[in-house]
Design a protein around this motif. Structure first.
Motif, PDB file in Angstrom:
ATOM      1  N   MET A   1      11.789 -36.457   2.689  1.00 27.65           N
ATOM      2  CA  MET A   1      10.695 -37.621   2.571  1.00 27.65           C
ATOM      3  C   MET A   1      11.514 -38.714   1.407  1.00 27.65           C
ATOM      4  O   MET A   1      12.348 -38.250   0.695  1.00 27.65           O
ATOM      5  N   LYS A   2      11.064 -39.833   1.805  1.00 25.92           N
ATOM      6  CA  LYS A   2      11.821 -40.961   0.985  1.00 25.92           C
ATOM      7  C   LYS A   2      11.052 -41.108  -0.470  1.00 25.92           C
ATOM      8  O   LYS A   2       9.726 -40.863  -0.356  1.00 25.92           O
ATOM      9  N   CYS A   3      11.513 -41.596  -1.420  1.00 20.57           N
ATOM     10  CA  CYS A   3      10.865 -41.833  -2.626  1.00 20.57           C
ATOM     11  C   CYS A   3       9.477 -42.677  -2.592  1.00 20.57           C
ATOM     12  O   CYS A   3       8.376 -42.343  -2.752  1.00 20.57           O
ATOM     13  N   GLU A   4       9.636 -43.811  -1.684  1.00 17.53           N
ATOM     14  CA  GLU A   4       8.602 -44.658  -1.160  1.00 17.53           C
ATOM     15  C   GLU A   4       7.249 -44.023  -0.782  1.00 17.53           C
ATOM     16  O   GLU A   4       6.024 -44.241  -1.164  1.00 17.53           O
ATOM     17  N   MET A   5       7.730 -43.178   0.000  1.00 12.44           N
ATOM     18  CA  MET A   5       6.625 -42.350   0.927  1.00 12.44           C
ATOM     19  C   MET A   5       5.965 -41.243  -0.169  1.00 12.44           C
ATOM     20  O   MET A   5       4.751 -41.217   0.196  1.00 12.44           O
ATOM     21  N   ILE A   6       6.712 -40.683  -0.650  1.00 14.65           N
ATOM     22  CA  ILE A   6       6.186 -39.970  -1.845  1.00 14.65           C
ATOM     23  C   ILE A   6       5.200 -40.335  -2.798  1.00 14.65           C
ATOM     24  O   ILE A   6       4.071 -39.993  -3.065  1.00 14.65           O
ATOM     25  N   ARG A   7       5.768 -41.923  -3.045  1.00 13.99           N
ATOM     26  CA  ARG A   7       5.024 -42.330  -4.203  1.00 13.99           C
ATOM     27  C   ARG A   7       3.666 -42.827  -3.629  1.00 13.99           C
ATOM     28  O   ARG A   7       2.465 -43.085  -4.496  1.00 13.99           O
ATOM     29  N   ASP A   8       3.755 -43.187  -2.337  1.00 10.49           N
ATOM     30  CA  ASP A   8       2.684 -43.988  -1.486  1.00 10.49           C
ATOM     31  C   ASP A   8       1.674 -42.520  -1.387  1.00 10.49           C
ATOM     32  O   ASP A   8       0.404 -42.871  -1.767  1.00 10.49           O
ATOM     33  N   LEU A   9       2.142 -41.352  -1.416  1.00 10.89           N
ATOM     34  CA  LEU A   9       1.254 -40.203  -1.192  1.00 10.89           C
ATOM     35  C   LEU A   9       0.570 -39.832  -2.446  1.00 10.89           C
ATOM     36  O   LEU A   9      -0.378 -38.822  -2.479  1.00 10.89           O
ATOM     37  N   LEU A  10       1.384 -39.922  -3.599  1.00 11.32           N
ATOM     38  CA  LEU A  10       0.987 -39.488  -4.868  1.00 11.32           C
ATOM     39  C   LEU A  10      -0.545 -39.492  -5.266  1.00 11.32           C
ATOM     40  O   LEU A  10      -1.051 -38.615  -5.488  1.00 11.32           O
ATOM     41  N   PRO A  11      -1.131 -40.883  -5.091  1.00 10.93           N
ATOM     42  CA  PRO A  11      -2.603 -40.981  -5.361  1.00 10.93           C
ATOM     43  C   PRO A  11      -3.285 -39.997  -4.829  1.00 10.93           C
ATOM     44  O   PRO A  11      -4.437 -39.293  -5.276  1.00 10.93           O
ATOM     45  N   LEU A  12      -3.067 -39.955  -3.487  1.00 13.28           N
ATOM     46  CA  LEU A  12      -3.886 -38.903  -2.549  1.00 13.28           C
ATOM     47  C   LEU A  12      -3.593 -37.467  -2.988  1.00 13.28           C
ATOM     48  O   LEU A  12      -4.558 -36.552  -2.965  1.00 13.28           O
ATOM     49  N   TYR A  13      -2.503 -37.069  -3.420  1.00 10.52           N
ATOM     50  CA  TYR A  13      -1.866 -35.710  -3.724  1.00 10.52           C
ATOM     51  C   TYR A  13      -2.676 -35.575  -5.115  1.00 10.52           C
ATOM     52  O   TYR A  13      -3.503 -34.127  -5.273  1.00 10.52           O
ATOM     53  N   ASN A  23       1.646 -31.287   0.762  1.00  5.88           N
ATOM     54  CA  ASN A  23       1.865 -30.797  -0.888  1.00  5.88           C
ATOM     55  C   ASN A  23       3.019 -30.196  -1.015  1.00  5.88           C
ATOM     56  O   ASN A  23       3.970 -30.331  -2.168  1.00  5.88           O
ATOM     57  N   ARG A  24       3.662 -29.493  -0.282  1.00  4.60           N
ATOM     58  CA  ARG A  24       4.883 -28.563  -0.335  1.00  4.60           C
ATOM     59  C   ARG A  24       6.030 -29.717  -0.434  1.00  4.60           C
ATOM     60  O   ARG A  24       7.022 -29.458  -1.388  1.00  4.60           O
ATOM     61  N   GLU A  25       6.079 -30.708   0.447  1.00  5.63           N
ATOM     62  CA  GLU A  25       6.969 -31.613   0.549  1.00  5.63           C
ATOM     63  C   GLU A  25       7.054 -32.462  -0.844  1.00  5.63           C
ATOM     64  O   GLU A  25       8.238 -32.561  -1.201  1.00  5.63           O
ATOM     65  N   ILE A  26       5.812 -32.958  -1.160  1.00  7.88           N
ATOM     66  CA  ILE A  26       5.628 -33.608  -2.194  1.00  7.88           C
ATOM     67  C   ILE A  26       6.262 -32.737  -3.633  1.00  7.88           C
ATOM     68  O   ILE A  26       7.187 -33.379  -4.381  1.00  7.88           O
ATOM     69  N   GLU A  27       5.924 -31.430  -3.696  1.00  6.63           N
ATOM     70  CA  GLU A  27       6.332 -30.740  -4.631  1.00  6.63           C
ATOM     71  C   GLU A  27       7.864 -30.394  -4.679  1.00  6.63           C
ATOM     72  O   GLU A  27       8.411 -30.665  -6.035  1.00  6.63           O
ATOM     73  N   LYS A  28       8.313 -30.292  -3.518  1.00  9.24           N
ATOM     74  CA  LYS A  28       9.741 -29.930  -3.724  1.00  9.24           C
ATOM     75  C   LYS A  28      10.570 -31.288  -4.157  1.00  9.24           C
ATOM     76  O   LYS A  28      11.812 -31.125  -4.674  1.00  9.24           O
ATOM     77  N   HIS A  29       9.927 -32.430  -3.377  1.00 11.97           N
ATOM     78  CA  HIS A  29      10.602 -33.827  -3.786  1.00 11.97           C
ATOM     79  C   HIS A  29      10.419 -33.917  -5.540  1.00 11.97           C
ATOM     80  O   HIS A  29      11.585 -34.286  -6.208  1.00 11.97           O
ATOM     81  N   LEU A  30       9.355 -33.739  -6.037  1.00 15.58           N
ATOM     82  CA  LEU A  30       9.139 -33.901  -7.360  1.00 15.58           C
ATOM     83  C   LEU A  30      10.040 -33.125  -8.081  1.00 15.58           C
ATOM     84  O   LEU A  30      10.623 -33.502  -9.149  1.00 15.58           O
ATOM     85  N   LYS A  31      10.178 -31.701  -7.862  1.00 13.12           N
ATOM     86  CA  LYS A  31      11.222 -30.957  -8.551  1.00 13.12           C
ATOM     87  C   LYS A  31      12.694 -31.581  -8.570  1.00 13.12           C
ATOM     88  O   LYS A  31      13.423 -31.152  -9.499  1.00 13.12           O
ATOM     89  N   ASN A  32      12.946 -32.160  -7.515  1.00 13.43           N
ATOM     90  CA  ASN A  32      14.491 -32.701  -7.493  1.00 13.43           C
ATOM     91  C   ASN A  32      14.743 -34.240  -7.770  1.00 13.43           C
ATOM     92  O   ASN A  32      15.665 -34.693  -7.897  1.00 13.43           O
ATOM     93  N   GLN A  37       9.089 -38.084 -10.569  1.00 10.54           N
ATOM     94  CA  GLN A  37       8.805 -36.978 -11.541  1.00 10.54           C
ATOM     95  C   GLN A  37       8.141 -38.151 -12.720  1.00 10.54           C
ATOM     96  O   GLN A  37       6.855 -37.918 -13.081  1.00 10.54           O
ATOM     97  N   LYS A  38       8.549 -38.937 -13.055  1.00  9.92           N
ATOM     98  CA  LYS A  38       8.447 -39.827 -14.045  1.00  9.92           C
ATOM     99  C   LYS A  38       7.040 -40.817 -13.681  1.00  9.92           C
ATOM    100  O   LYS A  38       6.095 -40.830 -14.254  1.00  9.92           O
ATOM    101  N   TYR A  39       7.157 -40.986 -12.429  1.00 10.20           N
ATOM    102  CA  TYR A  39       6.315 -41.735 -11.826  1.00 10.20           C
ATOM    103  C   TYR A  39       4.745 -40.813 -11.696  1.00 10.20           C
ATOM    104  O   TYR A  39       3.691 -41.490 -12.012  1.00 10.20           O
ATOM    105  N   TYR A  40       5.093 -39.880 -11.347  1.00  5.37           N
ATOM    106  CA  TYR A  40       3.975 -38.811 -11.278  1.00  5.37           C
ATOM    107  C   TYR A  40       3.200 -38.575 -12.725  1.00  5.37           C
ATOM    108  O   TYR A  40       2.060 -38.680 -12.660  1.00  5.37           O
TER     109      TYR A  40
END
Ligand SMILES: [Zn+2]
Length: 191
Positions: A1-13, A23-32, A37-40
């Motif tokens: 997933m792209k950063c933009e999409m992740i950031r869009d999903l973060l509030p819902l997450y 969730n798995r996708e987001i967490e995987k992305h956040l790890k890397n 990560q900072k945004y979150y």
């Protein structure tokens, strides 16, 4: 997933509204991805420990915690030791500087010179007396160590009276009471 999409999903997450797969996708992305990560972290206002701190860092933190705990215990031990040592010092000083006023610790001299009765109480060198009362009833409360090499003498005299009405002095120590009438010891009583 792209950063933009992740950031869009973060509030819902964060609100727990995303699917498990997301969730798995987001967490995987956040790890890397440091940026997300900072945004979150900024969004949640906290540092997600499982995401931003690696196992190694956790272990390091635990080691630091352990050392701190050990140091705390050591400090506590040292402090307790200091307090105990001080207490012993105070006790030793107290017993050294204040000794009980037993009659053996002073010299009592009395007698008659002409028609005058006299009495003198003298301490050992380096001591002074704490007294209360007057010659008619003198209480030796305690002896105190002084810086002076000399002792202390308390003396007084009085014209002797008649047998019925003698000049009468009572000296009270911690261990006994002495009564001197017309310069003669007439009573000596253990307390
Ligand atoms: Zn990203």
């Amino acid at each position: 997933m792209k950063c933009e999409m992740i950031r869009d999903l973060l509030p819902l997450y964060i609100d727990g509204l995303t699917s498990e797969e997301s969730n798995r996708e987001i967490e995987k992305h956040l790890k890397n991805c440091r940026g997300c990560q900072k945004y979150y972290q900024e969004m949640t206002g906290e540092i997600g420990e499982d995401i931003s701190i690696s196992e190694e860092e956790i272990q390091e933190l635990q080691v630091i915690k352990k050392i701190k705990k050990k140091n705390k215990r050591k400090m506590f031990g040292v402090l307790t030791g200091i307090v105990l040592a001080l207490a012993v010092c105070v006790m030793v000083l107290f017993t050294q500087w204040y000794s009980s006023a037993n009659s053996e610790e002073v010299t009592v001299d009395y007698g008659v010179r002409g028609n005058v009765a006299y009495c003198a109480i003298e301490t050992k060198p380096g001591y002074s007396m704490e007294i209360n009362g007057s010659s008619s009833h003198l209480k030796i409360l305690r002896l105190r160590k002084t810086m002076s090499p000399k002792g202390q003498t308390i003396s007084w005299e009085e014209k002797i009276g008649t047998e019925e009405n003698p000049c009468k002095w009572t000296i009270e120590f911690q261990d006994k009471i002495m009564v001197i009438e017309n310069g003669q010891l007439t009573k000596e009583k253990e307390k």
